[in-house]
Design a protein around this motif. Sequence first.
Motif, short mmCIF file in Angstrom:
data_model
loop_
_atom_site.label_atom_id
_atom_site.label_comp_id
_atom_site.label_asym_id
_atom_site.label_seq_id
_atom_site.Cartn_x
_atom_site.Cartn_y
_atom_site.Cartn_z
N THR A 163 0.79 -1.08 0.11
CA THR A 163 -0.13 -0.06 0.08
C THR A 163 0.99 1.35 -0.04
OG1 THR A 163 -0.06 0.21 2.63
CG2 THR A 163 -1.92 -1.14 1.41
N PRO A 164 0.38 2.37 -0.41
CA PRO A 164 1.18 3.65 -0.48
C PRO A 164 1.93 3.95 0.85
CG PRO A 164 -0.85 3.88 -1.88
CD PRO A 164 -1.01 2.58 -1.11
N VAL B 92 9.60 -3.18 0.75
CA VAL B 92 10.32 -4.58 0.96
C VAL B 92 11.78 -4.15 1.65
CG1 VAL B 92 11.32 -6.61 0.11
CG2 VAL B 92 9.23 -5.96 -0.72
N ALA B 93 12.61 -3.34 0.94
CA ALA B 93 14.08 -2.93 1.18
C ALA B 93 13.77 -2.08 2.74
CB ALA B 93 14.72 -2.11 0.37
N GLU B 94 12.69 -1.51 2.81
CA GLU B 94 12.83 -0.67 4.14
C GLU B 94 12.34 -1.84 5.19
OE1 GLU B 94 11.21 3.75 2.21
OE2 GLU B 94 9.62 2.13 3.00
N LEU B 95 11.63 -2.68 5.09
CA LEU B 95 11.21 -3.53 6.06
C LEU B 95 12.45 -4.33 6.71
CD1 LEU B 95 7.85 -5.13 4.87
CD2 LEU B 95 8.29 -4.00 7.12
N ARG C 36 3.76 -13.68 -1.13
CA ARG C 36 2.37 -14.30 -1.69
C ARG C 36 2.08 -13.14 -2.70
NH1 ARG C 36 1.55 -19.99 -0.92
NH2 ARG C 36 2.06 -20.44 1.21
N LEU C 37 1.95 -12.09 -2.28
CA LEU C 37 1.41 -11.08 -3.12
C LEU C 37 2.37 -10.85 -4.43
CD1 LEU C 37 0.49 -8.05 -0.62
CD2 LEU C 37 -1.12 -9.61 -2.03
N LEU C 38 3.56 -11.24 -4.49
CA LEU C 38 4.46 -11.35 -5.50
C LEU C 38 4.26 -12.55 -6.29
CD1 LEU C 38 7.57 -9.37 -3.91
CD2 LEU C 38 5.90 -8.29 -5.52
N GLY C 39 3.52 -13.48 -5.65
CA GLY C 39 3.60 -14.88 -6.42
C GLY C 39 4.69 -15.78 -6.21
N ILE C 40 5.36 -15.62 -4.91
CA ILE C 40 6.42 -16.24 -4.52
C ILE C 40 6.07 -17.24 -3.19
CG2 ILE C 40 8.87 -16.36 -3.15
CD1 ILE C 40 9.02 -13.27 -4.32
N GLU C 41 6.42 -18.52 -3.45
CA GLU C 41 6.14 -19.34 -2.63
C GLU C 41 7.06 -19.26 -1.47
OE1 GLU C 41 4.32 -23.88 -2.41
OE2 GLU C 41 6.20 -23.65 -3.20
N PRO C 42 6.62 -19.02 -0.19
CA PRO C 42 7.55 -18.78 0.90
C PRO C 42 8.38 -20.35 1.11
CG PRO C 42 5.40 -17.83 1.64
CD PRO C 42 5.12 -18.69 0.11
N HIS C 43 9.54 -19.85 1.75
CA HIS C 43 10.58 -21.03 1.80
C HIS C 43 9.92 -22.12 2.87
CE1 HIS C 43 11.90 -18.69 5.32
NE2 HIS C 43 12.55 -19.51 5.61
N LEU C 44 9.33 -21.81 3.80
CA LEU C 44 8.86 -22.74 4.69
C LEU C 44 7.79 -23.65 4.42
CD1 LEU C 44 8.64 -20.57 8.14
CD2 LEU C 44 10.41 -22.24 7.43
N THR C 45 6.82 -23.02 3.20
CA THR C 45 6.00 -23.74 2.54
C THR C 45 6.63 -24.67 1.74
OG1 THR C 45 4.43 -21.85 2.74
CG2 THR C 45 3.99 -23.52 1.30
N ARG C 46 7.47 -24.33 0.90
CA ARG C 46 8.33 -25.05 -0.09
C ARG C 46 9.00 -26.33 0.78
NH1 ARG C 46 10.66 -20.10 -1.89
NH2 ARG C 46 12.70 -20.78 -1.02
#
Length: 178
Positions: free
Chosen positions: A37-38, A43-46, A157-167
């Motif tokens: 959201t605006p 991501v980098a800031e987080l 998930r929003l970026l379409g990446i499956e998180p490593h813990l799920t993988r």
Amino acid sequence: MNLYGPKELAESMRTVRKNTVQIAEDIPEESFGYRPTPESRAVAELFLHIAAVWQLTYQMHEIERRDSIDNFDFGGFLQGASVNEKRTSSKREIIAFLKTEGERLCDWVEKLPEAVLAEPVRMTRGSRPEAKSRFEMILGAKEHEMHHRAQLTVIERLLGIEPHLTRNRKRVPEKATS
């Protein structure tokens, strides 16, 4: 009975940081500027915010060894910290910083005497509880990282990446039931 001391805290911090670094490695650099959201952090800031809060924790509990957080200028510290979430950093720089600072902080915590971890630190006037132990406050910084890591998992998930813990969970063969 002492079930969780400095060595266990440091080891749990290493586990949390390993997972944070894995998320940073999984998100493509071109997505490090992504904001869900605006008004959200990018991501980098987080990632840089996570690192800055750990620097703040080290400042309060090692450099200054404060017995109270009353009158501590949190905003001023974070703006002047060596890692600033608003500065431009590459993915490679952020990951390197997360790894080196993470290990430095784990080494510091691991060597803290239990008596130091048990020391009370007064909270700001009117806070409940009125004081926390250094242990609770350092544990709180670890929990803070986990909170933001959960946000980063949602962003994956929003970026379409499956998180490593799920993988990783999918790779474990399911046990046959009889």
